[in-house]
Every structure is written in C-alpha cells, then in structure tokens.
Design a protein around this motif. Structure first.
Motif, short mmCIF file in Angstrom:
data_model
loop_
_atom_site.label_atom_id
_atom_site.label_comp_id
_atom_site.label_asym_id
_atom_site.label_seq_id
_atom_site.Cartn_x
_atom_site.Cartn_y
_atom_site.Cartn_z
N LEU A 548 0.84 -1.21 0.00
CA LEU A 548 0.00 0.00 0.00
C LEU A 548 0.86 1.25 0.00
CD1 LEU A 548 -2.98 -0.56 2.49
CD2 LEU A 548 -3.01 -0.69 0.00
N HIS A 549 1.88 1.26 0.84
CA HIS A 549 2.80 2.40 0.89
C HIS A 549 3.41 2.66 -0.49
CE1 HIS A 549 2.42 2.23 5.21
NE2 HIS A 549 3.28 3.22 5.37
N GLU A 550 3.82 1.59 -1.12
CA GLU A 550 4.46 1.73 -2.43
C GLU A 550 3.48 2.30 -3.46
OE1 GLU A 550 6.67 -1.05 -5.83
OE2 GLU A 550 6.25 -1.85 -3.83
N ARG A 551 2.25 1.84 -3.43
CA ARG A 551 1.26 2.32 -4.41
C ARG A 551 0.92 3.80 -4.20
NH1 ARG A 551 -2.78 -2.68 -6.01
NH2 ARG A 551 -1.11 -4.18 -6.36
N VAL A 552 0.75 4.19 -2.95
CA VAL A 552 0.45 5.60 -2.67
C VAL A 552 1.65 6.47 -3.00
CG1 VAL A 552 -0.13 7.27 -0.87
CG2 VAL A 552 -1.30 5.06 -0.94
N SER A 553 2.84 5.97 -2.70
CA SER A 553 4.06 6.71 -3.04
C SER A 553 4.19 6.91 -4.54
CB SER A 553 5.29 5.97 -2.49
OG SER A 553 6.47 6.66 -2.80
N THR A 554 3.81 5.89 -5.31
CA THR A 554 3.85 6.00 -6.77
C THR A 554 2.88 7.07 -7.25
OG1 THR A 554 4.49 3.68 -7.01
CG2 THR A 554 3.50 4.74 -8.93
N LEU A 555 1.69 7.09 -6.69
CA LEU A 555 0.72 8.13 -7.04
C LEU A 555 1.26 9.52 -6.73
CD1 LEU A 555 -2.81 6.93 -5.79
CD2 LEU A 555 -1.94 6.95 -8.13
N LEU A 556 1.89 9.62 -5.57
CA LEU A 556 2.40 10.90 -5.11
C LEU A 556 3.47 11.44 -6.06
CD1 LEU A 556 2.19 12.90 -2.73
CD2 LEU A 556 3.96 11.57 -1.58
N HIS A 557 4.36 10.57 -6.47
CA HIS A 557 5.47 11.00 -7.32
C HIS A 557 5.07 11.18 -8.78
CE1 HIS A 557 7.83 9.46 -3.83
NE2 HIS A 557 8.51 10.55 -4.09
N ALA A 558 4.00 10.50 -9.19
CA ALA A 558 3.55 10.65 -10.59
C ALA A 558 3.01 12.04 -10.84
CB ALA A 558 2.49 9.60 -10.91
N GLY A 559 2.35 12.61 -9.82
CA GLY A 559 1.84 13.97 -9.94
C GLY A 559 0.62 14.12 -10.83
N THR A 560 0.03 13.01 -11.26
CA THR A 560 -1.13 13.09 -12.16
C THR A 560 -2.41 12.54 -11.53
OG1 THR A 560 -0.54 10.94 -13.13
CG2 THR A 560 0.30 12.93 -14.23
N SER A 561 -2.32 12.07 -10.28
CA SER A 561 -3.48 11.47 -9.63
C SER A 561 -4.53 12.52 -9.32
CB SER A 561 -3.05 10.80 -8.32
OG SER A 561 -4.18 10.47 -7.54
N ARG A 562 -5.77 12.21 -9.67
CA ARG A 562 -6.88 13.12 -9.38
C ARG A 562 -7.17 13.19 -7.88
NH1 ARG A 562 -12.24 13.41 -12.27
NH2 ARG A 562 -12.16 15.28 -10.98
N ALA A 563 -6.71 12.20 -7.13
CA ALA A 563 -6.94 12.23 -5.68
C ALA A 563 -6.34 13.48 -5.06
CB ALA A 563 -6.36 10.98 -5.03
N PHE A 564 -5.25 13.97 -5.64
CA PHE A 564 -4.57 15.11 -5.03
C PHE A 564 -5.24 16.45 -5.33
CE2 PHE A 564 -1.48 11.70 -4.87
CZ PHE A 564 -1.15 11.75 -3.51
N GLU A 565 -6.39 16.39 -6.02
CA GLU A 565 -7.25 17.57 -6.05
C GLU A 565 -7.82 17.81 -4.64
OE1 GLU A 565 -10.38 17.10 -8.92
OE2 GLU A 565 -9.01 16.30 -10.44
N LEU A 566 -7.94 16.73 -3.87
CA LEU A 566 -8.52 16.78 -2.54
C LEU A 566 -7.51 16.49 -1.43
CD1 LEU A 566 -11.69 14.68 -3.43
CD2 LEU A 566 -11.60 17.17 -3.22
N VAL A 567 -6.53 15.69 -1.74
CA VAL A 567 -5.57 15.19 -0.75
C VAL A 567 -4.31 16.04 -0.76
CG1 VAL A 567 -4.15 13.20 -0.10
CG2 VAL A 567 -6.50 12.86 -0.91
N ASP A 568 -3.79 16.34 0.43
CA ASP A 568 -2.58 17.16 0.57
C ASP A 568 -1.33 16.28 0.40
OD1 ASP A 568 -0.27 18.33 2.21
OD2 ASP A 568 -1.69 20.00 2.13
#
Length: 607
Positions: A548-568
C-alpha cells in the motif's frame, strides 16, 4: 437476486430510448447473470437482470399483469419475499390466478389486490418498482432494514432509478458530480438515510416508498422502529428469540439452487450454521475466509482477541458441515483486477480496504459452488455485540459510538485532506448535524431514563445508520459475482422484538449478545459459546502494508493522480512515514480509492 432499473418521463416518448435503457440494464449483468429483459411504454421503461433462485424456468422479468388485453401493472423486482407461499395462497382464495411459482408474481398480484398496502404484508429483502399504466404512476419500494439497495435521480419530467448508481449514470441525463456534503458523507462513515453521495441522486430510505406521478414525487414511510414496553420475562424472551430464529432460518433456506452459510466461528454465523444444519436433510455447506499464515502468526488487539480458524473447525465438526476454507494471500488482496472489480461494485468513494477485497474474493469462490448464502450480518447491531456498546466512554460520547472509538478512523477530521478542502467540508460539523438528526428520530418509551434510555438510542443509531453501511458492503461485494446473500438477523419481527428488550436483559450474563447466546447455546460447541466477539478479519501481514505504501508513493510521485485535487501531498508523505498498522492503513486505502473513483467515473468535484 437481481438488478433493476428504469426511466419515467412524462414529456418524452421512451419507446425511442431503447439503447439508453439497454445501457442502463447492461451495467447490472453481474447482479443478474442468468437473464435480462426490458419493457417499454410511451412514458415508462423498465429494465431487469435476473439471478434465478426461485422458479428458475418461470419468473422472467419485467413481469406484466394484464386483464382483457389491457396492462394493469408491470414490475421489475429484486429480492426475496420469504412469506410468498402464504401470500400466494391468500391471493388464490381472493380469486387471483398464477402462471408461475415465483415470488415476483406474488408481489405483482399483491399490488393488484392491495395497492401500495402490499408492503405491510411482505416479509423479506427486496427493492422493486411497479409501473401502473392506469394511473401513470411509478411506485419504488425498499425493504424495512435496507438490505437491498435502490437509488433514484429526479429529472425535469420524471425519474431515473436503479439498484446501483452505475445504472443511473449510464443514462445521459445523469451526471457524476460530488459536492461538499457528498464528500463529507463518504469520508465520515455515517451512512445517512437517503443520502446517495452524488449530487442529484438519492436512496430510497429503508422501510419507505416513493411515488412518482405527473404531479411530482412523494415519499412516505411504511415501517420504522417503535418503542414498546417489553413485558416478557427473561426465560420467555430467550425462548421467543429462539422460536423466531427457527422460523426465520427455515424460511430463508428455501431455494431452487445450491445454498450455503458463511461461517466465521463467531456466535452469529455459528448459530445460523447450526440452525440450518438442524433444518436441512443434507449436510449444511459452509464457507470461511482466512489469510495465509494468519492463525500461526496472529497478534491479538483490542478488537480482535482471537483468530477465526480454530472456532470455524469446531463448528464444522460439531454440526458435520460440508465446509470449505478459502485462504487468501497478499497477491490475492493486491490483485489489480480484484481491486478494480471492488471499486466498480462500490460505485462510490467508500472503502474498507482489504476487508472489501477479501469479502469479494470469498464470495467469488463461493459462487463456484453455491448461488445463495446465509450471513450473520446485523446480529451485532440487533443484540449489542460491538465493543463500543460496552464502553462507557463511547456510549456517553455526544456522537456516533463507533466514531468515538475511532474504529473506522477519525470521524471528526481526516488528516490527509488539503486545508481548503477541510474547511469546506467541515466533517466535524457534518457528523454532529447527522448525529443530532438521528437522535431526534429515535423513539422513546414513556418514563424510560438513564442507561436504558441511552442504550435504546445507541441501538437505534446502529439499526438505522451503522448496519446500512455493512449491508451495502455485503450487497455490493456479493452481487458483483452474482451471489445472493440472505441476512436472517434482519427479519423485522426479530429486530422489533429485540430492540424493545431492556438493555439489562440483553446483557444479563455480563457479556455481549446475551440473548442470542442463551437462545442458541444448545446447538453450539462450548468454545463458540465462550468466545469473545471478534470482528471480520483484516490481514496482519506487513507485506500488505508495504505494498500500500508503495502504491500511494507512486501516485504521489507521478503527480497526475486526481486524488490530489482533494488530498494534501505533504500530509500524505507524513502518512507514509507512520509505519504499518491497521489504523495507519485506512487513509492510504481511502486515497487509492479516491484516485480510482474520480478517474474511472470521471467525477466532477464541486466544493
């Protein structure tokens, strides 16, 4: 069990919308893999997908009732009416003739006999729609406890409806939009009746019906919990609970397809499995879920004091069950296909993480051998089984007890959202508003005070809010693989009776679920009678958390996840630094769910 959908439009000719209705119906093939159908009139269109359980050769839907060549009513129906045989006999005495042996036709002809009053006569789990061309009215009905889902989306000249949001969203009139209230609901673990999270969409409230006519939409309630004086003594109460359970289980074992029970080794599922074994002429088939290495490496915590496997084995041997244990590993829980299927089943940004995945995979395996399963779901809500029922701090907190215990995470303020989002959502204020509404609804017995009065409120919160979250999860995960799961503890007769039993009686032996234990102890192994409540299992394998950590970290570094419209992003980095635990796991699961949901459903966020 089935999937239903439809469209009513008073200023539009729906016979020209066959493709749109077909698309709506097609979204629910998983709910009804055996057959599908549709019915059209100028201002109404009904769709249906069928999972054949009763009267396999008959019972095709939508089902039409006609007289002298004129259509009187059409139904698209999902669920089971467990008293359909008695109703059928009464309707025959009243002059009705039947062409099938299905419960669907019984419900349809009950409407012709009693109109909307038919709901007072039904015992079961159901969600259905009836179109009456004589009055050009649509009737949407949902069962008393909300076991089966039913959503609707008012339009400028009518309504769209479906068993799931995806059926409605398949129509071009419906838009996937979420606002502040919907997002607060999704992140607060409250499950407010009628709130469907997406803007413009609603759920039919449990125990309610919705009428749609040319003059608009009207809602009414046909059943709700009521406070009544309990006059039975303890011995009579215990025997009444047992009599009800014997009748309920016998009714819910009726099926024309292979049937089984879900067995966790806890009191609830073990009691159902044992009662089913007594009632059947063949060995009861049962299934359980486990994780590779779970029992051998189990670590007790405040909520899960023991692993399930030893108790499952005791019950299976005690009742001579035909038992199968489904063992899952991290590869199963992290499989992209399974996770996408779960998101597609949920339709909404709600996640219980690995507990959703494991339940889906369990049901997927069960479906290979059975079409119907009995579950112990809701016994904890009915009999008072959860830890927070027995925690004075949680009981007396001015909020939902399960949030006071922080079981599902911080119900006041998720610690991963952007500050601007936090302020717009005001989740703490939202939860308190919903709590105040629920408490205001709770029935009161004249003269009742102190702990008894408070525990009635706590029971009401669970039976009208908490249980709906779990029933919805059960329905989505099971119907995603075409498995019908029945919930005997949701029979409204049992719920009404136990709800009004005094709390002192529900805990007469100083433990949780005293009445259920006493009512079924004679059919259970002693190990289960003595076992302390342990919730549905969650994997303790640290490899799962690392993934799980690895998957969230991948999202974080990709910079294209729509989740980060809401997530800090910075708060997410802090989450990743916390290390592994089930509590630390949940926000990561939510972030992954938000990412997939916003993208896959092309949701527009309007805060």
């Amino acid at each position: 069990m089935c999937g239903i959908t439809g469209w009513v439009a008073y200023r539009h000719d729906l016979t020209t919308e066959r493709d749109a209705v077909a698309a709506m119906t097609e979204t629910m093939v998983c709910r009804g893999p055996d057959a599908g159908g549709s019915w059209f009139a100028q201002h109404a269109a009904l769709g249906h997908r069928r999972l054949s359980v009763i009267d396999i050769d008959g019972g095709a839907q939508p089902m039409v009732a006609s007289r002298d060549g004129e259509v009187e009513a059409v139904i698209t129906y999902s669920g089971e009416a467990y008293n359909f045989k008695e109703l059928r006999a009464e309707l025959i005495r009243r002059g009705h003739e039947f062409s099938t042996s299905s419960d669907t036709e019984v419900v349809l002809r009950s409407y012709l006999e009693w109109g909307a009053g038919l709901v007072d006569r039904l015992n079961g789990m159901y969600a259905f729609a009836i179109w009456d061309p004589r009055s050009e009215e649509l009737l949407l009905v949902r069962d008393r406890l909300g076991i089966k889902p039913l959503y609707y989306y008012p339009t400028a000249d009518g309504v769209l409806f479906g068993s799931e949001p995806k059926a409605i969203l398949a129509n071009p009139l419906a838009k996937a939009v979420i606002g502040a209230e919907g997002l607060a609901e999704a992140l607060s673990f409250v499950k407010t009746p009628e709130v469907a999270i997406l803007d413009g969409m609603y759920e039919v409230r449990p125990g309610s019906l919705v009428r749609v006519s040319r003059t608009g939409l009207q809602k009414s309630t046909y059943w709700k919990l009521e406070a009544r004086e309990h006059t039975d003594d303890l011995e009579t109460t215990i025997s009444t609970v047992r009599e009800l359970l014997d009748d309920i289980v016998a009714r819910q074992l009726i099926s024309d397809v292979p049937l089984c029970t879900l067995l966790s080794g806890g009191l609830d599922s073990s009691a159902l499995t044992a009662l089913a074994a007594k009632s059947l002429d063949v060995p009861v088939r049962s299934f359980s879920v486990d994780f590779a290495g779970y029992t051998e490496n189990f670590q007790a915590d405040e909520f899960r004091p023991s692993p399930d496997a030893p108790f499952v084995a005791d019950v299976a041997e005690h009742v001579a069950a035909d038992h199968t244990n489904i063992v899952l590993n991290n590869a199963d829980l992290l499989d992209d296909g399974a996770r996408k299927a779960v998101l597609r089943a949920r339709d909404l940004p709600i996640s219980m993480g690995d507990m959703d995945i494991s339940l889906y995979l369990l049901f997927q395996e069960i479906r290979k051998r059975s079409t119907v399963a009995l579950s112990g779901e809701s016994a904890d809500e009915v009999f008072g089984g959860y830890a927070w029922f027995h925690n004075e701090k949680a009981v007396n907190a001015p909020t939902f007890p399960w949030l006071a215990m922080h079981v599902m995470g911080n119900g006041d303020r998720p610690d991963f959202l952007r500050e601007g989002v936090v302020s717009k959502l005001d989740i703490g204020g939202y939860v308190q508003q919903r709590y105040a509404e629920a408490i205001a609804e709770a029935p009161k017995l004249p003269g009742e005070s102190g702990k008894e009065a408070r525990m009635r409120e706590v029971s009401y919160l669970h039976l009208t809010r908490f249980v709906n979250s779990l029933l919805d999860r059960k329905d989505r995960m099971s119907m995603a693989v075409g498995l019908e799961v029945r919930v005997p503890f949701c029979d409204h007769r049992l719920v009404e009776y136990v709800f009004n039993a005094p709390w002192a009686m529900k805990t007469f032996d100083g433990r949780e679920k005293s009445l259920l234990r006493a009512a079924t102890a004679d059919v259970l192994p002693q190990s289960v009678v003595d076992r302390v409540k342990s919730p549905y299992p969650s994997t303790q394998d640290t490899g799962y958390d690392a993934a799980l950590h690895e998957r969230v970290s991948t999202l974080l570094h990709a910079g294209t996840s729509r989740a980060f419209e809401l997530v800090d992003p910075d708060k997410t980095r802090s989450l990743l630094d916390r290390g592994s635990s089930i509590a630390a796991r949940r926000p990561l699961e939510v972030i992954l769910t938000l990412d997939g949901w916003l993208s896959d459903y092309d949701v527009r966020v309007e805060l």
